[in-house]
Design an enzyme around this catalytic site. Structure first.
Site, PDB file in Angstrom:
ATOM      1  N   SER A 141       5.495  -9.197   6.504  1.00 34.31           N
ATOM      2  CA  SER A 141       5.119  -9.545   5.134  1.00 34.31           C
ATOM      3  C   SER A 141       4.763 -11.030   5.091  1.00 34.31           C
ATOM      4  O   SER A 141       5.378 -11.841   5.809  1.00 34.31           O
ATOM      5  CB  SER A 141       6.310  -9.276   4.203  1.00 34.31           C
ATOM      6  OG  SER A 141       6.123  -9.956   2.976  1.00 34.31           O
ATOM      7  N   TYR A 154      15.112  -9.617   2.905  1.00 32.94           N
ATOM      8  CA  TYR A 154      13.854  -8.914   3.242  1.00 32.94           C
ATOM      9  C   TYR A 154      13.060  -9.739   4.260  1.00 32.94           C
ATOM     10  O   TYR A 154      12.599  -9.206   5.277  1.00 32.94           O
ATOM     11  CB  TYR A 154      13.061  -8.713   1.959  1.00 32.94           C
ATOM     12  CG  TYR A 154      11.690  -8.096   2.125  1.00 32.94           C
ATOM     13  CD1 TYR A 154      11.534  -6.740   2.402  1.00 32.94           C
ATOM     14  CD2 TYR A 154      10.533  -8.869   1.986  1.00 32.94           C
ATOM     15  CE1 TYR A 154      10.271  -6.168   2.527  1.00 32.94           C
ATOM     16  CE2 TYR A 154       9.270  -8.307   2.109  1.00 32.94           C
ATOM     17  CZ  TYR A 154       9.145  -6.957   2.381  1.00 32.94           C
ATOM     18  OH  TYR A 154       7.889  -6.392   2.494  1.00 32.94           O
TER      19      TYR A 154
HETATM   20  P1  NAP Z   1       6.116   1.877  -0.953  1.00 38.67           P
HETATM   21  O1  NAP Z   1       4.973   2.156  -1.855  1.00 38.67           O
HETATM   22  O2  NAP Z   1       7.481   1.697  -1.528  1.00 38.67           O
HETATM   23  O3  NAP Z   1       6.172   3.046   0.153  1.00 38.67           O
HETATM   24  C1  NAP Z   1       7.167   3.000   1.134  1.00 38.67           C
HETATM   25  C2  NAP Z   1       7.069   4.211   2.014  1.00 38.67           C
HETATM   26  O4  NAP Z   1       8.106   4.108   3.011  1.00 38.67           O
HETATM   27  C3  NAP Z   1       7.278   5.511   1.286  1.00 38.67           C
HETATM   28  O5  NAP Z   1       6.355   6.454   1.793  1.00 38.67           O
HETATM   29  C4  NAP Z   1       8.714   5.920   1.652  1.00 38.67           C
HETATM   30  O6  NAP Z   1       8.833   7.331   1.711  1.00 38.67           O
HETATM   31  C5  NAP Z   1       8.811   5.340   3.060  1.00 38.67           C
HETATM   32  N1  NAP Z   1      10.181   5.122   3.514  1.00 38.67           N
HETATM   33  C6  NAP Z   1      11.160   4.382   2.921  1.00 38.67           C
HETATM   34  N2  NAP Z   1      12.288   4.450   3.642  1.00 38.67           N
HETATM   35  C7  NAP Z   1      12.013   5.235   4.724  1.00 38.67           C
HETATM   36  C8  NAP Z   1      12.763   5.668   5.836  1.00 38.67           C
HETATM   37  N3  NAP Z   1      14.045   5.333   5.997  1.00 38.67           N
HETATM   38  N4  NAP Z   1      12.159   6.466   6.757  1.00 38.67           N
HETATM   39  C9  NAP Z   1      10.861   6.846   6.615  1.00 38.67           C
HETATM   40  N5  NAP Z   1      10.103   6.458   5.570  1.00 38.67           N
HETATM   41  C10 NAP Z   1      10.676   5.664   4.638  1.00 38.67           C
HETATM   42  O7  NAP Z   1       5.841   0.572  -0.060  1.00 38.67           O
HETATM   43  P2  NAP Z   1       4.458  -0.160   0.350  1.00 38.67           P
HETATM   44  O8  NAP Z   1       4.217  -1.237  -0.608  1.00 38.67           O
HETATM   45  O9  NAP Z   1       3.405   0.840   0.635  1.00 38.67           O
HETATM   46  O10 NAP Z   1       4.924  -0.875   1.696  1.00 38.67           O
HETATM   47  C11 NAP Z   1       4.567  -0.440   2.986  1.00 38.67           C
HETATM   48  C12 NAP Z   1       4.946  -1.526   3.996  1.00 38.67           C
HETATM   49  O11 NAP Z   1       4.243  -2.727   3.689  1.00 38.67           O
HETATM   50  C13 NAP Z   1       6.442  -1.899   3.993  1.00 38.67           C
HETATM   51  O12 NAP Z   1       6.886  -2.110   5.308  1.00 38.67           O
HETATM   52  C14 NAP Z   1       6.481  -3.187   3.195  1.00 38.67           C
HETATM   53  O13 NAP Z   1       7.581  -3.995   3.527  1.00 38.67           O
HETATM   54  C15 NAP Z   1       5.167  -3.808   3.616  1.00 38.67           C
HETATM   55  N6  NAP Z   1       4.659  -4.799   2.654  1.00 38.67           N
HETATM   56  C16 NAP Z   1       4.333  -4.428   1.380  1.00 38.67           C
HETATM   57  C17 NAP Z   1       3.869  -5.393   0.504  1.00 38.67           C
HETATM   58  C18 NAP Z   1       3.525  -5.068  -0.943  1.00 38.67           C
HETATM   59  O14 NAP Z   1       3.324  -6.000  -1.724  1.00 38.67           O
HETATM   60  N7  NAP Z   1       3.433  -3.812  -1.335  1.00 38.67           N
HETATM   61  C19 NAP Z   1       3.735  -6.713   0.918  1.00 38.67           C
HETATM   62  C20 NAP Z   1       4.072  -7.049   2.221  1.00 38.67           C
HETATM   63  C21 NAP Z   1       4.523  -6.081   3.094  1.00 38.67           C
HETATM   64  P3  NAP Z   1      10.091   8.136   1.075  1.00 38.67           P
HETATM   65  O15 NAP Z   1       9.965   8.033  -0.413  1.00 38.67           O
HETATM   66  O16 NAP Z   1       9.903   9.509   1.609  1.00 38.67           O
HETATM   67  O17 NAP Z   1      11.327   7.454   1.596  1.00 38.67           O
END
Ligand code: NAP
Length: 246
Positions: A141, A154
């Site tokens: 991130s 985080y």
């Molecule tokens: P999101 O919309 O909350 O989606 C997270 C996904 O991870 C969901 O499909 C969830 O599925 C899955 N997940 C959570 N715990 C899990 C586990 N123990 N095993 C397998 N799957 C799991 O998040 P996002 O924003 O798309 O983020 C994706 C990645 O990008 C993350 O690593 C996050 O840290 C990174 N990121 C995001 C941002 C941002 O601003 N959005 C910024 C920087 C980095 P279930 O509901 O089935 O658990």
């Protein structure tokens, strides 16, 4: 239409947000895609149906990435149904914004279990299971560069992912496997939006010189590049994708 001899990709946490968009992008890049989820079974199967209707090969695989036995079984299922894995996208992650002083033991453990151990579990499995010539993209991130208050645990969990990325790229010497990480800035998904007021969202949207939030498509296209032959010389790198924020 996905060819029967397509390369195989696992996208962790692909039931929604960035992961779901990556799954769509890799399917249209002609990968057979395993859509991993932990609890959102309905969303994952909806996505798989959508991909199959568009002529792609896709399966949904339930596995909690923080549990090593689940990860091992996920690779078994994918190998049995789609074939040996070429590409691993370690996208699954969680974020709960909380000042360090108020962090519970449980939240600290959960954040590291999913973000850091989850990545470790799939990398360790991939070391023995990934086809030579494949590629891995981990998720960090841009907050690692911002040191934002409220994000300490985080950020620490993602800084560890960056270290795993850089060392693992070297440990795979001789296998022609690239290991990189993408470090997005704010992306308009549930993870980012949760608990933020419209004013806070606008504040983050105005921060980068490109003056908007990232969209899942912005990140999916970078992942698509990193796993393509065009990025074959990019290895062991952390790519920040945030509109110029940091
Ligand atoms: P999101 O919309 O909350 O989606 C997270 C996904 O991870 C969901 O499909 C969830 O599925 C899955 N997940 C959570 N715990 C899990 C586990 N123990 N095993 C397998 N799957 C799991 O998040 P996002 O924003 O798309 O983020 C994706 C990645 O990008 C993350 O690593 C996050 O840290 C990174 N990121 C995001 C941002 C941002 O601003 N959005 C910024 C920087 C980095 P279930 O509901 O089935 O658990």
């Amino acid at each position: 239409m996905t060819a029967p001899n397509s390369k195989v990709a696992i996208v962790t946490g692909a039931s929604r947000g960035i992961g779901a968009e990556i799954a769509k992008q890799l399917a249209s890049d002609d990968f057979a895609v395993a859509v991993n989820f932990a609890s959102s079974a309905t969303e994952a199967s909806k996505l798989v149906v959508q991909l199959r209707q568009a002529g792609h090969q896709a399966i949904a695989v339930k596995a909690d990435v923080s549990v090593a036995a689940d990860v091992s079984r996920m690779f078994d299922e994918v190998e049995a149904q789609l074939g040996k894995v070429d590409v691993l996208i370690n996208n699954a992650g969680i974020l709960q914004v909380m000042p360090l002083a108020q962090h519970s033991d449980e939240l600290f453990d959960r954040t590291f279990a999913i973000n850091t151990r989850g990545t470790f579990n799939t990398l360790r499995e991939a070391a023995n299971r990934l086809n030579d010539g494949g590629s891995i993209v981990n998720f960090s991130s841009s907050t690692v560069g911002l040191n934002l208050p409220g994000y300490s645990v985080y950020i620490a969990s993602k800084a560890a992912v960056e270290s795993l990325t850089q060392v693992f790229a070297k440990e795979l010497r001789g296998r022609r496997i690239t290991v990189n990480a993408v470090a997005p800035g704010p992306v308009a998904t549930e993870l980012f939006m949760h608990g933020k007021s419209e004013e806070q969202v606008q504040h983050y949207a105005k921060m980068p010189p490109l003056e908007r939030l990232g969209q899942p498509e912005d990140i999916a296209s970078i992942v698509s590049f990193l796993v393509s032959p065009a990025a074959g010389w990019v290895n062991g790198q952390i790519l920040r994708a945030n509109g110029g924020l940091v």
